[in-house]
Design a protein around this motif. Structure first.
Motif, PDB file in Angstrom:
ATOM      1  N   GLU A  71       9.484  -2.941   2.129  1.00 28.99           N
ATOM      2  CA  GLU A  71      10.600  -2.022   2.367  1.00 28.99           C
ATOM      3  C   GLU A  71      10.189  -0.761   3.113  1.00 28.99           C
ATOM      4  OE1 GLU A  71      12.161  -1.400  -1.551  1.00 28.99           O
ATOM      5  OE2 GLU A  71      12.945  -3.455  -1.674  1.00 28.99           O
ATOM      6  N   ASN A  72       8.909  -0.463   3.150  1.00 28.61           N
ATOM      7  CA  ASN A  72       8.414   0.747   3.810  1.00 28.61           C
ATOM      8  C   ASN A  72       7.458   0.464   4.963  1.00 28.61           C
ATOM      9  OD1 ASN A  72       9.496   3.033   2.102  1.00 28.61           O
ATOM     10  ND2 ASN A  72       8.598   1.695   0.559  1.00 28.61           N
ATOM     11  N   VAL A  73       7.347  -0.796   5.380  1.00 30.93           N
ATOM     12  CA  VAL A  73       6.308  -1.164   6.337  1.00 30.93           C
ATOM     13  C   VAL A  73       6.443  -0.460   7.691  1.00 30.93           C
ATOM     14  CG1 VAL A  73       7.378  -3.251   7.323  1.00 30.93           C
ATOM     15  CG2 VAL A  73       4.873  -3.069   7.123  1.00 30.93           C
ATOM     16  N   ILE A  74       7.645  -0.233   8.162  1.00 30.71           N
ATOM     17  CA  ILE A  74       7.788   0.435   9.463  1.00 30.71           C
ATOM     18  C   ILE A  74       7.292   1.868   9.370  1.00 30.71           C
ATOM     19  CG2 ILE A  74       9.428   1.234  11.216  1.00 30.71           C
ATOM     20  CD1 ILE A  74      11.050  -1.311  10.691  1.00 30.71           C
ATOM     21  N   ARG A  75       7.723   2.591   8.350  1.00 30.06           N
ATOM     22  CA  ARG A  75       7.252   3.966   8.168  1.00 30.06           C
ATOM     23  C   ARG A  75       5.733   3.999   8.011  1.00 30.06           C
ATOM     24  NH1 ARG A  75       5.703   6.679   4.009  1.00 30.06           N
ATOM     25  NH2 ARG A  75       6.446   5.159   2.506  1.00 30.06           N
ATOM     26  N   LEU A  76       5.189   3.083   7.218  1.00 29.39           N
ATOM     27  CA  LEU A  76       3.738   3.031   7.005  1.00 29.39           C
ATOM     28  C   LEU A  76       2.996   2.696   8.295  1.00 29.39           C
ATOM     29  CD1 LEU A  76       3.764   1.130   3.593  1.00 29.39           C
ATOM     30  CD2 LEU A  76       3.104   3.522   3.948  1.00 29.39           C
ATOM     31  N   PHE A  77       3.521   1.755   9.056  1.00 28.16           N
ATOM     32  CA  PHE A  77       2.885   1.369  10.318  1.00 28.16           C
ATOM     33  C   PHE A  77       2.890   2.539  11.301  1.00 28.16           C
ATOM     34  CE2 PHE A  77       2.585  -0.433  14.532  1.00 28.16           C
ATOM     35  CZ  PHE A  77       1.608  -1.408  14.384  1.00 28.16           C
ATOM     36  N   LEU A  78       4.036   3.189  11.437  1.00 27.28           N
ATOM     37  CA  LEU A  78       4.130   4.310  12.375  1.00 27.28           C
ATOM     38  C   LEU A  78       3.257   5.484  11.937  1.00 27.28           C
ATOM     39  CD1 LEU A  78       7.941   4.192  13.177  1.00 27.28           C
ATOM     40  CD2 LEU A  78       6.052   3.317  14.571  1.00 27.28           C
ATOM     41  N   LYS A  79       3.166   5.684  10.641  1.00 29.10           N
ATOM     42  CA  LYS A  79       2.303   6.749  10.112  1.00 29.10           C
ATOM     43  C   LYS A  79       0.830   6.419  10.366  1.00 29.10           C
ATOM     44  CE  LYS A  79       1.485   9.381   5.887  1.00 29.10           C
ATOM     45  NZ  LYS A  79       1.831   9.561   4.485  1.00 29.10           N
ATOM     46  N   ALA A  80       0.482   5.142  10.302  1.00 23.66           N
ATOM     47  CA  ALA A  80      -0.906   4.719  10.534  1.00 23.66           C
ATOM     48  C   ALA A  80      -1.322   4.880  11.991  1.00 23.66           C
ATOM     49  CB  ALA A  80      -1.083   3.262  10.103  1.00 23.66           C
ATOM     50  N   PHE A  81      -0.348   4.833  12.896  1.00 23.37           N
ATOM     51  CA  PHE A  81      -0.638   4.949  14.325  1.00 23.37           C
ATOM     52  C   PHE A  81       0.213   6.069  14.935  1.00 23.37           C
ATOM     53  CE2 PHE A  81      -1.421   0.520  13.107  1.00 23.37           C
ATOM     54  CZ  PHE A  81      -2.751   0.402  13.467  1.00 23.37           C
ATOM     55  N   PRO A  82      -0.055   7.320  14.558  1.00 22.84           N
ATOM     56  CA  PRO A  82       0.800   8.422  15.001  1.00 22.84           C
ATOM     57  C   PRO A  82       0.708   8.731  16.497  1.00 22.84           C
ATOM     58  CG  PRO A  82      -1.128   9.271  13.880  1.00 22.84           C
ATOM     59  CD  PRO A  82      -1.153   7.777  13.712  1.00 22.84           C
ATOM     60  N   ASP A  83      -0.349   8.295  17.157  1.00 20.94           N
ATOM     61  CA  ASP A  83      -0.506   8.588  18.578  1.00 20.94           C
ATOM     62  C   ASP A  83       0.331   7.683  19.474  1.00 20.94           C
ATOM     63  OD1 ASP A  83      -2.317  10.485  17.797  1.00 20.94           O
ATOM     64  OD2 ASP A  83      -4.077   9.265  18.243  1.00 20.94           O
TER      65      ASP A  83
END
Length: 191
Positions: A71-83
């Motif tokens: 349920e949070n994978v998009i937010r987690l993915f984007l947070k993991a690759f902020p650049d």
């Protein structure tokens, strides 16, 4: 970011157990699993402490197949690759958005909002989609997040930053009605 890079090695034939077997879990406690999978601390002190019989390998498998992770994978993915540059496409139904994102997802690393919904995306498909995303695109490729969701959902989940591109497509109202009628007639003809 390391967890997502690890998911690039996921092979459906070996399953999650095969992937997790590649990791050295020596000294890994529950806090590290929570941090890696959810980017947060455990809810209670009891969940943070290692207990007899604690199996970090099993804990990570459970975390990666949990509703919370999906349920949070998009937010987690984007947070993991902020650049990485983000392109957010808010798809309004019956406005030619499907044709557009089918073209755009060939150019950009793409995360559909539906990946977070277990009733649309089962666990196996979920893991394969993440693997495909990580294998096909290098880290300089922009990430496109798209789906049938109100703009507020993208905002509430912190998916949009001031530097990101956000767009939608709006169709003339009569064309939307005709598109909807055409869609339903095609569905009835197929059945």
């Amino acid at each position: 970011a390391e967890l997502f890079r690890l998911l690039a090695l996921y092979d459906p034939r070996d399953g999650l157990k095969g992937l997790v077997s590649l990791i050295d879990f020596e000294g890994v406690d529950p806090r590290r699993i929570y941090h890696a999978a959810f980017a947060r601390l455990p809810e209670t002190m009891q969940l943070a402490v290692m207990h007899d019989g604690y199996d970090a390998r099993r804990h990570l498998e459970e975390a990666l197949t949990s509703s919370e992770f999906q349920e949070n994978v998009i937010r987690l993915f984007l947070k993991a690759f902020p650049d990485r540059h983000r392109i957010v496409f808010v798809h309004i139904p019956k406005c030619a958005g499907t044709s557009l994102y089918l073209k755009l997802r060939q150019r950009y690393a793409s995360l559909p909002i539906a990946i977070e919904e277990s009733n649309w995306t089962d666990k196996e498909t979920f893991l394969r989609m993440l693997t495909d995303l990580l294998v096909k695109y290098d880290e300089s490729c922009p990430i496109m997040v798209y789906g049938h969701a109100p703009l507020q959902r993208f905002i509430n989940h912190d998916l949009i930053r001031p530097i990101d591109e956000v767009f939608t497509v709006i169709r003339e109202p009569l064309a939307r009605v005709l598109s909807s009628v055409n869609y339903y007639l095609t569905r009835f003809a197929d059945n």
